[in-house]
Motif scaffolding. Structure first.
Motif, PDB file in Angstrom:
ATOM      1  N   PRO A  25      94.620  35.452  80.671  1.00  0.00           N
ATOM      2  CA  PRO A  25      94.692  36.179  79.953  1.00  0.00           C
ATOM      3  C   PRO A  25      96.089  36.401  79.051  1.00  0.00           C
ATOM      4  O   PRO A  25      96.417  37.405  78.511  1.00  0.00           O
ATOM      5  CB  PRO A  25      94.213  37.652  80.516  1.00  0.00           C
ATOM      6  CG  PRO A  25      93.739  37.206  81.650  1.00  0.00           C
ATOM      7  CD  PRO A  25      93.813  35.440  81.879  1.00  0.00           C
ATOM      8  N   GLY A  26      96.873  36.235  80.455  1.00  0.00           N
ATOM      9  CA  GLY A  26      98.400  36.130  80.620  1.00  0.00           C
ATOM     10  C   GLY A  26      99.451  36.874  82.274  1.00  0.00           C
ATOM     11  O   GLY A  26      98.346  37.787  82.431  1.00  0.00           O
ATOM     12  N   PHE A  27     100.279  36.986  81.381  1.00  0.00           N
ATOM     13  CA  PHE A  27     101.038  37.619  83.357  1.00  0.00           C
ATOM     14  C   PHE A  27     100.282  39.513  83.360  1.00  0.00           C
ATOM     15  O   PHE A  27      99.962  39.715  84.528  1.00  0.00           O
ATOM     16  CB  PHE A  27     102.468  38.108  82.937  1.00  0.00           C
ATOM     17  CG  PHE A  27     103.142  38.411  83.784  1.00  0.00           C
ATOM     18  CD1 PHE A  27     103.025  37.144  84.953  1.00  0.00           C
ATOM     19  CD2 PHE A  27     104.042  39.542  83.904  1.00  0.00           C
ATOM     20  CE1 PHE A  27     103.726  37.898  85.803  1.00  0.00           C
ATOM     21  CE2 PHE A  27     104.450  40.099  84.896  1.00  0.00           C
ATOM     22  CZ  PHE A  27     103.924  39.306  85.911  1.00  0.00           C
ATOM     23  N   HIS A  28     100.518  40.022  82.179  1.00  0.00           N
ATOM     24  CA  HIS A  28     100.429  41.659  82.624  1.00  0.00           C
ATOM     25  C   HIS A  28      98.525  41.793  82.433  1.00  0.00           C
ATOM     26  O   HIS A  28      98.586  42.703  83.392  1.00  0.00           O
ATOM     27  CB  HIS A  28     101.140  42.410  81.951  1.00  0.00           C
ATOM     28  CG  HIS A  28     102.774  41.889  81.962  1.00  0.00           C
ATOM     29  ND1 HIS A  28     102.994  43.130  82.881  1.00  0.00           N
ATOM     30  CD2 HIS A  28     103.527  41.792  81.005  1.00  0.00           C
ATOM     31  CE1 HIS A  28     104.673  43.137  82.125  1.00  0.00           C
ATOM     32  NE2 HIS A  28     104.802  42.227  81.005  1.00  0.00           N
ATOM     33  N   ALA A  29      98.073  40.906  82.508  1.00  0.00           N
ATOM     34  CA  ALA A  29      96.764  40.927  82.999  1.00  0.00           C
ATOM     35  C   ALA A  29      96.148  40.212  83.801  1.00  0.00           C
ATOM     36  O   ALA A  29      95.086  40.460  83.813  1.00  0.00           O
ATOM     37  CB  ALA A  29      95.981  40.478  80.974  1.00  0.00           C
ATOM     38  N   THR A  30      97.367  39.643  84.509  1.00  0.00           N
ATOM     39  CA  THR A  30      95.874  39.353  85.741  1.00  0.00           C
ATOM     40  C   THR A  30      96.685  39.288  86.427  1.00  0.00           C
ATOM     41  O   THR A  30      97.961  40.067  87.207  1.00  0.00           O
ATOM     42  CB  THR A  30      97.268  37.566  86.062  1.00  0.00           C
ATOM     43  OG1 THR A  30      96.789  36.939  84.327  1.00  0.00           O
ATOM     44  CG2 THR A  30      96.398  36.921  86.878  1.00  0.00           C
ATOM     45  N   THR A  31      95.935  39.789  87.571  1.00  0.00           N
ATOM     46  CA  THR A  31      95.774  40.917  88.625  1.00  0.00           C
ATOM     47  C   THR A  31      96.036  39.783  89.755  1.00  0.00           C
ATOM     48  O   THR A  31      95.669  39.266  89.772  1.00  0.00           O
ATOM     49  CB  THR A  31      94.879  42.440  89.513  1.00  0.00           C
ATOM     50  OG1 THR A  31      93.932  41.400  89.127  1.00  0.00           O
ATOM     51  CG2 THR A  31      94.540  42.813  87.747  1.00  0.00           C
ATOM     52  N   ILE A  32      96.513  40.527  91.240  1.00  0.00           N
ATOM     53  CA  ILE A  32      96.802  39.988  92.535  1.00  0.00           C
ATOM     54  C   ILE A  32      95.301  39.234  92.348  1.00  0.00           C
ATOM     55  O   ILE A  32      95.500  38.234  93.410  1.00  0.00           O
ATOM     56  CB  ILE A  32      97.566  40.011  93.273  1.00  0.00           C
ATOM     57  CG1 ILE A  32      98.767  39.945  92.807  1.00  0.00           C
ATOM     58  CG2 ILE A  32      97.071  39.887  94.919  1.00  0.00           C
ATOM     59  CD1 ILE A  32      99.798  40.784  93.741  1.00  0.00           C
ATOM     60  N   GLU A  33      93.774  40.058  92.614  1.00  0.00           N
ATOM     61  CA  GLU A  33      93.173  40.176  93.289  1.00  0.00           C
ATOM     62  C   GLU A  33      92.766  38.888  92.152  1.00  0.00           C
ATOM     63  O   GLU A  33      91.391  38.091  92.751  1.00  0.00           O
ATOM     64  CB  GLU A  33      92.099  41.395  92.834  1.00  0.00           C
ATOM     65  CG  GLU A  33      92.797  42.850  93.664  1.00  0.00           C
ATOM     66  CD  GLU A  33      94.146  43.272  93.589  1.00  0.00           C
ATOM     67  OE1 GLU A  33      94.584  43.587  92.257  1.00  0.00           O
ATOM     68  OE2 GLU A  33      94.805  43.829  94.113  1.00  0.00           O
ATOM     69  N   SER A  51     106.348  36.922  97.101  1.00  0.00           N
ATOM     70  CA  SER A  51     106.371  38.536  97.936  1.00  0.00           C
ATOM     71  C   SER A  51     105.414  39.095  96.331  1.00  0.00           C
ATOM     72  O   SER A  51     105.631  40.302  96.759  1.00  0.00           O
ATOM     73  CB  SER A  51     107.823  38.215  97.286  1.00  0.00           C
ATOM     74  OG  SER A  51     108.359  38.394  96.102  1.00  0.00           O
ATOM     75  N   GLY A  52     105.174  38.768  95.187  1.00  0.00           N
ATOM     76  CA  GLY A  52     104.308  39.341  94.111  1.00  0.00           C
ATOM     77  C   GLY A  52     104.214  38.544  93.149  1.00  0.00           C
ATOM     78  O   GLY A  52     104.775  37.126  93.391  1.00  0.00           O
ATOM     79  N   ARG A  53     104.038  38.616  92.315  1.00  0.00           N
ATOM     80  CA  ARG A  53     102.858  38.777  90.601  1.00  0.00           C
ATOM     81  C   ARG A  53     104.132  37.739  89.947  1.00  0.00           C
ATOM     82  O   ARG A  53     104.166  36.324  90.103  1.00  0.00           O
ATOM     83  CB  ARG A  53     102.597  39.538  89.922  1.00  0.00           C
ATOM     84  CG  ARG A  53     100.682  39.588  89.567  1.00  0.00           C
ATOM     85  CD  ARG A  53     100.402  39.798  89.398  1.00  0.00           C
ATOM     86  NE  ARG A  53     101.554  41.249  88.443  1.00  0.00           N
ATOM     87  CZ  ARG A  53     101.384  41.275  86.968  1.00  0.00           C
ATOM     88  NH1 ARG A  53     100.584  40.745  86.387  1.00  0.00           N
ATOM     89  NH2 ARG A  53     102.152  42.144  86.381  1.00  0.00           N
ATOM     90  N   GLU A  54     105.398  38.229  90.563  1.00  0.00           N
ATOM     91  CA  GLU A  54     106.634  37.739  89.622  1.00  0.00           C
ATOM     92  C   GLU A  54     107.126  36.421  90.600  1.00  0.00           C
ATOM     93  O   GLU A  54     107.491  35.390  89.901  1.00  0.00           O
ATOM     94  CB  GLU A  54     107.355  38.691  89.815  1.00  0.00           C
ATOM     95  CG  GLU A  54     107.551  39.847  89.446  1.00  0.00           C
ATOM     96  CD  GLU A  54     106.303  41.026  89.521  1.00  0.00           C
ATOM     97  OE1 GLU A  54     106.439  41.056  90.488  1.00  0.00           O
ATOM     98  OE2 GLU A  54     106.188  41.844  89.158  1.00  0.00           O
ATOM     99  N   ALA A  55     106.492  36.170  91.724  1.00  0.00           N
ATOM    100  CA  ALA A  55     107.719  35.177  92.458  1.00  0.00           C
ATOM    101  C   ALA A  55     106.262  34.001  92.131  1.00  0.00           C
ATOM    102  O   ALA A  55     107.220  33.204  91.903  1.00  0.00           O
ATOM    103  CB  ALA A  55     107.737  35.416  93.944  1.00  0.00           C
ATOM    104  N   LEU A  56     105.138  34.345  92.152  1.00  0.00           N
ATOM    105  CA  LEU A  56     104.204  33.163  91.295  1.00  0.00           C
ATOM    106  C   LEU A  56     104.976  32.481  89.894  1.00  0.00           C
ATOM    107  O   LEU A  56     104.627  31.563  90.232  1.00  0.00           O
ATOM    108  CB  LEU A  56     103.056  33.896  91.736  1.00  0.00           C
ATOM    109  CG  LEU A  56     102.185  33.276  91.233  1.00  0.00           C
ATOM    110  CD1 LEU A  56     101.692  31.340  91.874  1.00  0.00           C
ATOM    111  CD2 LEU A  56     100.528  33.942  91.901  1.00  0.00           C
ATOM    112  N   MET A  57     105.184  33.789  89.100  1.00  0.00           N
ATOM    113  CA  MET A  57     105.194  33.669  87.933  1.00  0.00           C
ATOM    114  C   MET A  57     106.326  32.489  87.924  1.00  0.00           C
ATOM    115  O   MET A  57     106.751  31.420  86.498  1.00  0.00           O
ATOM    116  CB  MET A  57     105.460  34.457  86.985  1.00  0.00           C
ATOM    117  CG  MET A  57     105.412  35.054  85.495  1.00  0.00           C
ATOM    118  SD  MET A  57     103.817  33.840  84.772  1.00  0.00           S
ATOM    119  CE  MET A  57     104.739  33.446  82.514  1.00  0.00           C
TER     120      MET A  57
END
Length: 193
Positions: A25-33, A51-57
């Motif tokens: 669904p997109g970067f902002h709609a995707t939670t770490i969970e 370290s977070g979603r941003e590092a994964l992206m």
């Protein structure tokens, strides 16, 4: 598996999960969970890898860019030495490679922008890498070079990017052959007189 192998396996599973989820669904709609559930790892294990979603992206985006750069470089290197042949080979491979998997196209041309400032440095670095390919291709050949080759290269990258954004977001996307034809036309007008 060793501890290092387990960490590498979790990291790879997260990258593969993010590759799909960040595209839709997109970067902002995707939670770490949700990333962890898809990758079948714990939330704690996530933070051992990133370290977070941003590092994964950033990891997903960097991989997409690296694979694309390799494909384009190979296509240009295998093309006949004339500038026109190299333009056609490079653009054809870029469009073909990026659109072969819509997830790659969405991540590279849409979601990286939606992620905002957290990925602006990664995006700028990628743009410079693509610029170097254009500049290197033109500099290797005895053709008339524009006085501002770097700026022209940036403008051409912007044009191709917008064509691919149209392909990603349009309800009726243009055929990839039309995107290639349009981009080749723009590059020819810029470099071949």
């Amino acid at each position: 598996m060793s501890a290092e192998e387990r960490l590498a396996d979790r990291r790879e599973r997260l990258i593969l999960a993010a590759y799909t989820l960040f595209a839709s669904p997109g970067f902002h709609a995707t939670t770490i969970e949700r990333l962890c559930a898809t990758a079948r790892i714990s939330n704690r294990a996530f933070y051992e890898c990133f370290s977070g979603r941003e590092a994964l992206m950033r990891a997903v985006y960097d991989r997409c860019v690296e694979e694309t750069l390799q494909a384009i470089t190979k296509a240009i290197d295998q093309a006949p030495p004339e500038l026109d042949a190299r333009i056609v080979a490079g653009i054809t491979e870029y469009v073909k490679f990026v659109t072969a998997d819509e997830r790659r196209a969405r991540i590279m041309h849409l979601e990286v922008r939606r992620a905002g400032d957290v990925l602006s440095n990664a995006r700028q670095r990628a743009v410079l890498d693509f610029t170097k390919i254009i500049e290197g291709t033109v500099n290797d050949l005895p053709v008339h070079q524009p006085t501002e080759l770097h700026l022209l290269s940036l403008a051409l990258i912007g044009a191709v990017t917008e064509l691919l954004i149209e392909w990603v977001v349009s309800d009726h996307p243009p055929a990839t052959e039309v995107i290639v034809k349009t981009a080749v036309h723009v590059f020819r007008r810029a470099f071949i007189r």
